[in-house]
Design a protein around this motif. Structure first.
Motif, PDB file in Angstrom:
ATOM      1  N   MET A   1       1.059  -0.906  -0.423  1.00  0.00           N
ATOM      2  CA  MET A   1      -0.236  -0.001  -0.236  1.00  0.00           C
ATOM      3  C   MET A   1       0.727   1.531   0.296  1.00  0.00           C
ATOM      4  O   MET A   1       1.664   1.003   0.523  1.00  0.00           O
ATOM      5  CB  MET A   1      -1.186   0.062   0.871  1.00  0.00           C
ATOM      6  CG  MET A   1      -1.652  -1.127   1.531  1.00  0.00           C
ATOM      7  SD  MET A   1      -2.950  -1.036   0.470  1.00  0.00           S
ATOM      8  CE  MET A   1      -4.381  -2.005   1.082  1.00  0.00           C
ATOM      9  N   ASP A   3       0.876   5.082   1.127  1.00  0.00           N
ATOM     10  CA  ASP A   3       0.136   6.614   1.339  1.00  0.00           C
ATOM     11  C   ASP A   3       0.210   8.528   0.183  1.00  0.00           C
ATOM     12  O   ASP A   3       0.964   7.993  -0.563  1.00  0.00           O
ATOM     13  CB  ASP A   3       1.330   6.789   2.835  1.00  0.00           C
ATOM     14  CG  ASP A   3       1.485   6.178   3.379  1.00  0.00           C
ATOM     15  OD1 ASP A   3       0.410   5.421   4.262  1.00  0.00           O
ATOM     16  OD2 ASP A   3       2.472   6.846   4.344  1.00  0.00           O
ATOM     17  N   GLY A  67      -4.874   8.492   2.618  1.00  0.00           N
ATOM     18  CA  GLY A  67      -5.128   6.765   3.328  1.00  0.00           C
ATOM     19  C   GLY A  67      -4.319   6.208   2.425  1.00  0.00           C
ATOM     20  O   GLY A  67      -3.381   7.024   1.823  1.00  0.00           O
ATOM     21  N   SER A  68      -4.349   4.620   2.974  1.00  0.00           N
ATOM     22  CA  SER A  68      -3.397   4.004   2.223  1.00  0.00           C
ATOM     23  C   SER A  68      -3.979   3.235   0.228  1.00  0.00           C
ATOM     24  O   SER A  68      -5.473   3.154   0.784  1.00  0.00           O
ATOM     25  CB  SER A  68      -4.025   2.683   3.043  1.00  0.00           C
ATOM     26  OG  SER A  68      -2.792   3.114   3.940  1.00  0.00           O
ATOM     27  N   LYS A  70      -3.915   1.297  -3.156  1.00  0.00           N
ATOM     28  CA  LYS A  70      -3.408   0.596  -4.082  1.00  0.00           C
ATOM     29  C   LYS A  70      -4.087   0.477  -5.183  1.00  0.00           C
ATOM     30  O   LYS A  70      -5.028   0.734  -5.914  1.00  0.00           O
ATOM     31  CB  LYS A  70      -4.417  -0.723  -3.202  1.00  0.00           C
ATOM     32  CG  LYS A  70      -4.308  -2.201  -4.103  1.00  0.00           C
ATOM     33  CD  LYS A  70      -5.209  -2.932  -3.218  1.00  0.00           C
ATOM     34  CE  LYS A  70      -5.005  -4.533  -4.593  1.00  0.00           C
ATOM     35  NZ  LYS A  70      -5.869  -5.874  -3.982  1.00  0.00           N
TER      36      LYS A  70
END
Length: 89
Positions: A1, A3, A67-68, A70
């Motif tokens: 992931m 940031d 957020g994370s 992907k």
């Protein structure tokens, strides 16, 4: 992931749902400008404050989310590969 910080406009209104175990979560789709083009980022929020804030917004409103992230790909029915962005806000 990864940031990440994304900024763009909501594509449709956010939607709040309840999981099988009774916890709520909110989903949204954000159109993120990428120069001359744009990409869509799928967003999911589990934090109650983040969910409440998202639910006050409507389609076309500007947002910035942290957020994370992907990064992946998806293939359409014609066999063309497209980028996939999913953010847990």
């Amino acid at each position: 992931m990864i940031d990440a910080l994304i900024a763009g406009k909501l594509h449709g209104a956010p939607s709040q749902k309840t999981s099988r175990n009774g916890n709520t979560f909110t989903t949204a789709k954000v159109r993120v400008p990428t120069g001359e083009d744009s990409a869509f980022c799928n967003v999911i929020a589990f934090d109650q404050e983040t969910q409440a804030t998202l639910m006050t917004l409507g389609a076309g409103e500007s947002v910035s989310l942290v957020g994370s992230l992907k990064v992946g790909t998806w293939t359409d029915k014609n066999g063309t590969t497209h980028p996939s962005l999913d953010l847990v806000a």
